[in-house]
Scaffold this motif. Structure first.
Motif, PDB file in Angstrom:
ATOM      1  N   LYS A  23      44.024 -25.621 -43.508  1.00 13.16           N
ATOM      2  CA  LYS A  23      44.919 -26.606 -44.214  1.00 13.16           C
ATOM      3  C   LYS A  23      43.934 -27.575 -44.817  1.00 13.16           C
ATOM      4  N   ASN A  50      49.979 -14.223 -42.272  1.00 11.18           N
ATOM      5  CA  ASN A  50      51.141 -14.952 -42.162  1.00 11.18           C
ATOM      6  C   ASN A  50      51.612 -15.469 -43.383  1.00 11.18           C
ATOM      7  N   THR A  51      51.718 -16.788 -43.427  1.00 14.94           N
ATOM      8  CA  THR A  51      52.498 -17.674 -44.715  1.00 14.94           C
ATOM      9  C   THR A  51      51.254 -18.098 -45.559  1.00 14.94           C
ATOM     10  N   VAL A  52      51.697 -18.279 -46.703  1.00 14.42           N
ATOM     11  CA  VAL A  52      50.756 -19.063 -47.880  1.00 14.42           C
ATOM     12  C   VAL A  52      51.450 -20.257 -48.551  1.00 14.42           C
ATOM     13  N   THR A  53      51.011 -21.365 -48.465  1.00  8.97           N
ATOM     14  CA  THR A  53      51.692 -22.262 -49.029  1.00  8.97           C
ATOM     15  C   THR A  53      50.754 -23.053 -50.167  1.00  8.97           C
ATOM     16  N   VAL A  67      44.140 -20.685 -38.527  1.00 11.53           N
ATOM     17  CA  VAL A  67      44.794 -21.517 -39.317  1.00 11.53           C
ATOM     18  C   VAL A  67      44.007 -22.503 -40.341  1.00 11.53           C
ATOM     19  N   THR A  78      47.650 -23.572 -45.811  1.00 12.07           N
ATOM     20  CA  THR A  78      48.131 -24.505 -46.825  1.00 12.07           C
ATOM     21  C   THR A  78      47.505 -25.109 -47.382  1.00 12.07           C
ATOM     22  N   SER A  81      45.995 -13.787 -45.938  1.00  9.64           N
ATOM     23  CA  SER A  81      46.508 -14.205 -44.701  1.00  9.64           C
ATOM     24  C   SER A  81      47.587 -13.498 -44.152  1.00  9.64           C
ATOM     25  N   ALA A 115      49.874 -11.456 -47.471  1.00  8.36           N
ATOM     26  CA  ALA A 115      50.765 -12.492 -46.582  1.00  8.36           C
ATOM     27  C   ALA A 115      52.270 -11.826 -46.468  1.00  8.36           C
ATOM     28  N   GLY A 175      46.604 -16.532 -39.334  1.00  6.17           N
ATOM     29  CA  GLY A 175      47.614 -17.575 -39.355  1.00  6.17           C
ATOM     30  C   GLY A 175      48.066 -18.269 -40.617  1.00  6.17           C
ATOM     31  N   PRO A 176      48.761 -19.355 -40.628  1.00  2.00           N
ATOM     32  CA  PRO A 176      49.493 -19.918 -41.790  1.00  2.00           C
ATOM     33  C   PRO A 176      48.268 -20.571 -42.436  1.00  2.00           C
TER      34      PRO A 176
END
Length: 184
Positions: A90, A125-128, A88, A109, A123, A143, A106-107
């Protein structure tokens, strides 16, 4: 040549001093003997790479969520940085003067941040990416979901192998490819 002459003089002085105190080696060293001096290079400073820079930042300032997560809040990262091997990542209110590369399982951010070069995110997983300025290109790959909201990208926006993209209010100066074309 100076080093050789200096080394010979030093060895002669050392051997001469040793010979003064010990009769058993007197006469064994002749003026014509050759002394070999081996030089070793001073160790060079450890070269910092973008990946080691990220690892050090995560250890020093990043709030970790377990061993495989890095959360950086505020501050400036000079030069390029590469987060590789974290589960992860962030980045909140962070300024990167160079490019940033993030590879995570993982995510990922990125919120309220600025990247001076290209922002590359891979990723599983998710990308924000929200309220972030990228002065180069934004590349998102592999992603499941990419969410872009109020992002400013001065280069291209490329979404490669991204299953779904959502968001709005983005300002993209360059070309947009992949599923992100719908949210530019």
């Amino acid at each position: 040549m100076r080093r050789l002459v200096g080394a010979v003089a030093l060895m002669t002085m050392i051997l001469g001093t040793a010979a003064c105190g010990r009769d058993d080696i007197a006469g064994q060293v002749k003026e014509t003997d050759t002394v070999t001096v081996t030089e070793t290079a001073a160790p060079t400073a450890r070269q910092e790479t973008p990946n080691t820079r990220a690892d050090e930042l995560c250890k020093a300032r990043g709030r970790t969520e377990g061993d495989q997560a890095c959360v950086l809040t505020g501050g400036t990262i000079d030069h390029d940085v590469a987060f590789d091997g974290q589960r992860v990542v962030k980045l909140v209110n962070v300024t990167v003067t160079g490019s940033a590369k993030i590879i995570a399982s993982g995510p990922v951010t990125v919120v309220g941040s600025t990247v001076g070069g290209t922002l590359s995110i891979r990723s599983e997983n998710t990308v924000t990416v929200r309220a972030t300025t990228v002065r180069g290109s934004l590349e998102i790959s592999s992603a499941r979901t990419a969410t872009l909201t109020r992002a400013t990208v001065r280069g291209t926006l490329d979404c490669d192998a991204v299953d779904r993209a959502t968001g709005g209010g983005n300002a993209i100066a360059g070309q947009t490819t992949g599923v992100c074309a719908d949210i530019a």
